[in-house]
Design a protein around this motif. Structure first.
Motif, PDB file in Angstrom:
ATOM      1  N   HIS A  30       0.666  -1.368   0.222  1.00  0.00           N
ATOM      2  CA  HIS A  30      -0.107   0.087  -0.004  1.00  0.00           C
ATOM      3  C   HIS A  30       0.749   0.941  -0.663  1.00  0.00           C
ATOM      4  O   HIS A  30       0.842   2.612   1.003  1.00  0.00           O
ATOM      5  CB  HIS A  30      -1.072   0.333   1.501  1.00  0.00           C
ATOM      6  N   HIS A  89     -13.932   4.571  -5.869  1.00  0.00           N
ATOM      7  CA  HIS A  89     -12.818   3.506  -5.810  1.00  0.00           C
ATOM      8  C   HIS A  89     -12.672   2.068  -6.534  1.00  0.00           C
ATOM      9  O   HIS A  89     -12.940   1.999  -7.518  1.00  0.00           O
ATOM     10  CB  HIS A  89     -12.921   2.859  -3.833  1.00  0.00           C
ATOM     11  N   ALA A 107      -6.598   3.657   2.183  1.00  0.00           N
ATOM     12  CA  ALA A 107      -6.088   5.263   1.663  1.00  0.00           C
ATOM     13  C   ALA A 107      -7.348   5.538   2.825  1.00  0.00           C
ATOM     14  O   ALA A 107      -7.356   7.158   2.265  1.00  0.00           O
ATOM     15  CB  ALA A 107      -6.779   4.655   0.223  1.00  0.00           C
ATOM     16  N   LEU A 123      -6.284  10.011  -3.841  1.00  0.00           N
ATOM     17  CA  LEU A 123      -5.270   9.305  -3.330  1.00  0.00           C
ATOM     18  C   LEU A 123      -4.834   7.755  -4.144  1.00  0.00           C
ATOM     19  O   LEU A 123      -5.354   7.023  -3.791  1.00  0.00           O
ATOM     20  CB  LEU A 123      -5.465   9.419  -1.770  1.00  0.00           C
ATOM     21  N   LEU A 125      -2.818   5.154  -3.700  1.00  0.00           N
ATOM     22  CA  LEU A 125      -1.432   3.742  -3.297  1.00  0.00           C
ATOM     23  C   LEU A 125      -1.396   3.299  -4.146  1.00  0.00           C
ATOM     24  O   LEU A 125      -1.345   2.290  -5.371  1.00  0.00           O
ATOM     25  CB  LEU A 125      -2.633   3.575  -2.200  1.00  0.00           C
ATOM     26  N   TYR A 129      -6.512   3.237  -5.636  1.00  0.00           N
ATOM     27  CA  TYR A 129      -7.155   4.156  -5.445  1.00  0.00           C
ATOM     28  C   TYR A 129      -8.472   5.236  -5.404  1.00  0.00           C
ATOM     29  O   TYR A 129      -9.727   4.086  -4.974  1.00  0.00           O
ATOM     30  CB  TYR A 129      -7.136   4.777  -7.213  1.00  0.00           C
TER      31      TYR A 129
END
Length: 279
Positions: A30, A89, A107, A123, A125, A129
């Motif tokens: 992550h 997401h 996240a 954000l 990772l 996302y």
């Protein structure tokens, strides 16, 4: 004053994240890649904050069942228009659902720290996302560059460039998630689940073009656009053994910084109480 201190601290967190992940290209975990925060801020305890909390909770819950989902909270109701929030997401296509859920949970726990009180934030990772906005962005093609990372150059390696070009050409056929390899070069690309097949192909084509224009002769390169990304690397360039130590270091750093933020908040609250009592 408190908000200013928290904002400055979270900006430092982003810089520190970037510095910790700037060397090497960990393929698992992550690991923080990038974040984007709107300049416009909402008020604490506002209707928007309540809807945002509901959306983020829904994202965590949904990720335990599906790797992609989108949400619209507050639209078409009596909620004030400025309280509506849209979001999504998405996990990397090769992640198992359990790992996807853990990634999205991570996240969600970070996005409020990195983008405090932001009306819009994203954000990314390594494995997932998350994004939310107070305007409807879902399904609307956006190929703006969000992040790029380029390794050292491998000039004059004709075979490598031939293999790389084969890989990135194949990635342009991506609809959703696509993996490709040619000899010692590997890569993958992915679009967000709200894009049509045509828009997905267009987005990945733009990402591939930027891989070459931005990173040139790099042995490994990542390009993240607003709604898709493309990556390639020379076999062996990603060092999985260094991934866990790097991830552990990032985790420890986050824990330390979050602890500092909490300590600062408590100190300021106590100071404020004392001033009121004395005044």
């Amino acid at each position: 004053m408190l908000r200013s201190l928290l904002l400055n601290s979270t900006l430092s967190l982003v810089v520190l994240f970037s510095s910790l992940t700037s060397h090497g290209y960990p393929i698992k975990g992550h690991i923080f890649i990038y974040a984007g925060c709107s300049q416009e801020k909402y008020q604490p305890s506002s209707p928007f904050e309540g809807n945002l909390n509901s959306l983020l909770a829904s994202a965590v819950s949904s990720s335990s069942q599906v790797s992609y989902n989108s949400f619209a909270i507050g639209n078409g109701t009596s909620t004030p228009p400025d309280a509506t929030v849209y979001g999504l997401h998405q996990c990397r296509g090769d992640l198992k659902i359990f790992d996807c859920s853990k990634c999205v949970e991570s996240a969600v726990s970070q996005i409020g720290l990195v983008c405090p009180y932001s009306y819009g934030a994203s954000l990314q990772l390594e494995g997932c996302y998350i994004r939310y906005e107070h305007v409807d962005f879902l399904g609307k093609l956006d190929t703006g560059l969000r992040h790029s990372k380029c390794s050292k150059s491998v000039s004059n390696d004709v075979e490598f460039f031939r293999r790389r070009d084969d890989v990135v050409a194949d990635l342009q056929g991506a609809i959703g998630f696509r993996v490709s390899s040619s000899g010692l070069v590997q890569g993958f690309a992915q679009c967000l689940g709200d894009l049509s097949p045509t828009d997905c192909s267009s987005c990945v084509a733009d990402a591939v073009g930027k891989l070459k224009s931005v990173c040139g002769s790099a042995a490994a390169a990542d390009v993240f656009l607003a709604q898709c990304y493309a990556r390639y690397w020379a076999s062996g360039y990603y060092d999985s053994s260094s991934d866990s130590s790097n991830e552990d270091q990032v985790g420890k750093t986050v824990a330390i910084i979050v602890g500092v933020l909490a300590g600062v908040a408590v100190f300021i609250v106590l100071l404020s109480v004392c001033r009121k009592a004395m005044g």
